[in-house]
Design a protein around this motif. Structure first.
Motif, short mmCIF file in Angstrom:
data_model
loop_
_atom_site.label_atom_id
_atom_site.label_comp_id
_atom_site.label_asym_id
_atom_site.label_seq_id
_atom_site.Cartn_x
_atom_site.Cartn_y
_atom_site.Cartn_z
N ASN A 1 42.00 32.79 -83.05
CA ASN A 1 41.80 31.47 -83.67
C ASN A 1 42.70 30.44 -83.00
O ASN A 1 43.83 30.75 -82.61
CB ASN A 1 42.12 31.50 -85.17
N ILE A 2 42.19 29.22 -82.87
CA ILE A 2 43.00 28.12 -82.37
C ILE A 2 42.71 26.90 -83.24
O ILE A 2 41.56 26.65 -83.60
CB ILE A 2 42.70 27.80 -80.88
N TRP A 3 43.76 26.19 -83.63
CA TRP A 3 43.55 24.99 -84.43
C TRP A 3 44.64 23.96 -84.16
O TRP A 3 45.70 24.28 -83.63
CB TRP A 3 43.43 25.29 -85.92
N LEU A 4 44.31 22.73 -84.53
CA LEU A 4 45.19 21.59 -84.28
C LEU A 4 45.52 20.91 -85.60
O LEU A 4 44.64 20.66 -86.42
CB LEU A 4 44.49 20.59 -83.35
N ASP A 5 46.80 20.64 -85.82
CA ASP A 5 47.26 19.92 -86.99
C ASP A 5 48.21 18.81 -86.56
O ASP A 5 48.77 18.84 -85.46
CB ASP A 5 48.01 20.85 -87.97
N ARG A 6 48.41 17.87 -87.46
CA ARG A 6 49.47 16.87 -87.28
C ARG A 6 50.61 17.25 -88.20
O ARG A 6 50.42 17.39 -89.42
CB ARG A 6 48.98 15.47 -87.60
N VAL A 7 51.79 17.41 -87.63
CA VAL A 7 52.98 17.74 -88.40
C VAL A 7 54.01 16.65 -88.13
O VAL A 7 54.64 16.61 -87.07
CB VAL A 7 53.55 19.13 -88.02
N GLY A 8 54.17 15.75 -89.09
CA GLY A 8 55.08 14.64 -88.89
C GLY A 8 54.64 13.78 -87.73
O GLY A 8 53.51 13.28 -87.69
N ASN A 9 55.51 13.62 -86.74
CA ASN A 9 55.22 12.81 -85.56
C ASN A 9 54.79 13.65 -84.37
O ASN A 9 54.91 13.21 -83.22
CB ASN A 9 56.45 11.98 -85.18
N GLU A 10 54.30 14.87 -84.64
CA GLU A 10 53.92 15.76 -83.56
C GLU A 10 52.52 16.32 -83.77
O GLU A 10 52.05 16.48 -84.90
CB GLU A 10 54.91 16.93 -83.45
N ALA A 11 51.86 16.63 -82.66
CA ALA A 11 50.62 17.38 -82.68
C ALA A 11 50.97 18.86 -82.56
O ALA A 11 51.76 19.24 -81.68
CB ALA A 11 49.72 16.97 -81.53
N THR B 1 52.79 28.70 -81.09
CA THR B 1 52.70 27.35 -81.63
C THR B 1 53.29 26.35 -80.65
O THR B 1 54.45 26.47 -80.25
CB THR B 1 53.44 27.24 -82.98
N VAL B 2 52.47 25.38 -80.25
CA VAL B 2 52.90 24.32 -79.33
C VAL B 2 52.99 23.01 -80.12
O VAL B 2 52.06 22.67 -80.86
CB VAL B 2 51.91 24.14 -78.17
N ARG B 3 54.09 22.30 -79.97
CA ARG B 3 54.22 20.99 -80.59
C ARG B 3 54.49 19.95 -79.50
O ARG B 3 55.36 20.14 -78.65
CB ARG B 3 55.35 20.97 -81.61
N LEU B 4 53.71 18.85 -79.56
CA LEU B 4 53.84 17.77 -78.59
C LEU B 4 54.03 16.44 -79.33
O LEU B 4 53.35 16.20 -80.33
CB LEU B 4 52.58 17.68 -77.72
#
Length: 271
Positions: A31-41, A110-113
């Motif tokens: 599974n792969i998914w994208l969320d917004r966490v605060g000021n990061e993707a 988990t990658v955060r950008l």
């Protein structure tokens, strides 16, 4: 929206998905998914596959680290894929983490950008002198018959502005040496047909205008004292053993270009 190199960000996701598929058996799930966490993707890749031992998790992103020899023989590679991913993510001001409940229980990456509309923090590479290197205009020729190793070096050096040409054999080095005119050569030693020792000897036999005096770094897994002595005697100015760290490589490049070419390496102080 994030700010970055689209091709490199695609490479990050492709590598994570490829790993997940490779280590997940038939009937498993990725599974792969994208969320917004605060000021990061936040991009998450989770699989139900082989999993990662708890004692190996802290080393999962290190260069040339492999969990076990049987995995290496079965799947191939040098264990550089995740090291490349980390370099690319951090070059974009982001972070990457790995988690796994244990062997056979899958893994999560988990990658955060930082988002584009957020003022990014100044990202500084940690060095002893707390200064940032700028290799803009520097040409580096890399030769290694392992694509992962070449890719990792290319990512590291282009990150600092260097123009990099990567080839996979000594013959390709000799074919491109005069036209590319590198400021530094970084060469593996253990290559088929013509090894790194024979390569540098052939280069040193060339006239200066054909690249015969190019400063050269031997980057190799041969780590004995006699290996160091042979590399220097063959014509290399520097010998770095694998696994290497980024700071060591940068210092070697800086030392060579200053000593041999008086290249104006620039620093930018954090202050």
């Amino acid at each position: 929206m994030v700010s970055g190199d689209a091709a490199r960000l695609q490479q990050v996701i492709w590598n994570l998905l490829s790993n997940a598929i490779k280590f997940t058996p038939n009937g498993g799930q990725v599974n792969i998914w994208l969320d917004r966490v605060g000021n990061e993707a936040e991009i998450t890749v989770r699989d139900t596959g082989k999993g990662i031992r708890s004692d190996f998790l802290p080393h999962i992103f290190e260069s040339f680290r492999q969990e076990d020899a049987s995995t290496t023989r079965r799947y191939g590679g040098l264990g550089l894929g995740l090291a490349i991913v980390r370099q690319l993510v951090e070059a974009h001001g982001g972070t990457i983490t790995a988690d796994s409940p244990g062997e056979g229980k899958g893994a999560t990456f988990t990658v955060r950008l930082p988002l584009l509309n957020v003022e990014p923090e100044s990202i500084q590479i940690e060095e002893e002198c707390d200064r940032e290197v700028n290799f803009s205009g520097l040409r580096v020729l890399i030769v290694d018959d392992e694509p992962d190793a070449s890719e990792l070096l290319t990512v590291m050096l282009t990150q600092y502005g260097a123009e990099v040409m990567s080839v996979s054999s000594a013959a390709q080095v000799l074919a491109n040496l005069e036209s590319f005119q590198p400021d530094v050569l970084v060469s593996d030693i253990g290559m088929p047909d013509v090894d790194g020792y024979s390569l540098i000897e052939q280069i040193r036999a060339l006239p200066a205008e054909k690249g015969g005096q190019v400063p050269a770094i031997a980057l190799t897994a041969y780590a004995r004292e006699e290996d160091y002595q042979r590399a220097i005697a063959s014509g290399y100015q520097c010998h770095i053993t694998k696994p290497f760290n980024l700071e060591e490589l940068l210092k070697a490049v800086m030392t060579l270009v200053r000593a041999n070419l008086n290249y104006p390496i620039q620093y930018e102080s954090e202050n």
